[in-house]
Design a protein around this motif. Structure first.
Motif, PDB file in Angstrom:
ATOM      1  N   GLU A 185       1.188   5.010   3.446  1.00  0.00           N
ATOM      2  CA  GLU A 185       0.475   4.014   2.520  1.00  0.00           C
ATOM      3  C   GLU A 185       0.390   1.943   3.315  1.00  0.00           C
ATOM      4  O   GLU A 185       0.053   1.426   2.626  1.00  0.00           O
ATOM      5  CB  GLU A 185       1.135   3.866   1.576  1.00  0.00           C
ATOM      6  CG  GLU A 185       3.260   3.660   0.933  1.00  0.00           C
ATOM      7  CD  GLU A 185       3.659   5.045   0.806  1.00  0.00           C
ATOM      8  OE1 GLU A 185       3.425   5.476   1.792  1.00  0.00           O
ATOM      9  OE2 GLU A 185       4.563   4.867  -0.375  1.00  0.00           O
ATOM     10  N   ASP A 186       1.285   1.890   4.357  1.00  0.00           N
ATOM     11  CA  ASP A 186       1.239   0.946   5.100  1.00  0.00           C
ATOM     12  C   ASP A 186       0.143   0.702   6.187  1.00  0.00           C
ATOM     13  O   ASP A 186      -0.266  -0.415   6.583  1.00  0.00           O
ATOM     14  CB  ASP A 186       2.736   0.064   5.319  1.00  0.00           C
ATOM     15  CG  ASP A 186       3.624   0.076   4.826  1.00  0.00           C
ATOM     16  OD1 ASP A 186       4.932   0.400   5.268  1.00  0.00           O
ATOM     17  OD2 ASP A 186       3.653  -0.181   3.617  1.00  0.00           O
ATOM     18  N   LYS A 213       5.740   2.854   5.846  1.00  0.00           N
ATOM     19  CA  LYS A 213       5.486   4.293   4.575  1.00  0.00           C
ATOM     20  C   LYS A 213       4.099   4.682   5.092  1.00  0.00           C
ATOM     21  O   LYS A 213       3.553   3.532   5.900  1.00  0.00           O
ATOM     22  CB  LYS A 213       5.553   3.998   3.771  1.00  0.00           C
ATOM     23  CG  LYS A 213       7.108   3.536   2.524  1.00  0.00           C
ATOM     24  CD  LYS A 213       6.827   3.226   1.841  1.00  0.00           C
ATOM     25  CE  LYS A 213       8.237   2.696   1.057  1.00  0.00           C
ATOM     26  NZ  LYS A 213       8.273   2.269  -0.444  1.00  0.00           N
TER      27      LYS A 213
END
Length: 116
Positions: free
Chosen positions: A89-90, A87
């Protein structure tokens, strides 16, 4: 002293996969703690996954459960982090860390960017 060499980071689209590697300069059996950590811009470093001599099995952060897998290859003194379903956000710098009776040792870090 221990040298850790990381590889495998890069740019990947959301939903994609990467495998990070952390090669140690000596036997991984000499460590009582092995783990992956990450630090995103403007945030503190956080645990991703780890194996220690004091817990059974592998400990994963909640965001990593079901998507990330830590594994080890003792023949090559290497630890891996397989990351699936990535994602945005990773996105972060991912670093490996090992600990022996003397000290903690960190890899140089590898950038993982998840973006379309």
């Amino acid at each position: 002293q221990v040298q850790l060499v990381e590889s495998g980071g890069g740019l990947v689209q959301p939903g994609g996969s990467l495998r990070l590697s952390c090669a140690a300069s000596r036997s991984i059996f000499s460590f009582n703690h092995m783990g992956w950590y990450r630090q995103a811009p403007g945030k503190e470093r956080e645990l991703v996954a780890r194996i220690t001599s004091t817990i059974t099995g592998t400990q994963y952060a909640s965001f990593a459960k079901g998507r990330f897998t830590l594994s080890r290859d003792s023949a090559n003194n290497t630890m891996y982090l397989r990351m699936n379903s990535l994602k945005p956000e990773d996105t972060a710098v991912y670093s490996c860390m090992v600990r022996d009776q003397v000290s903690d040792y960190w890899g140089q870090g590898t950038q993982v960017t998840v973006s379309s």
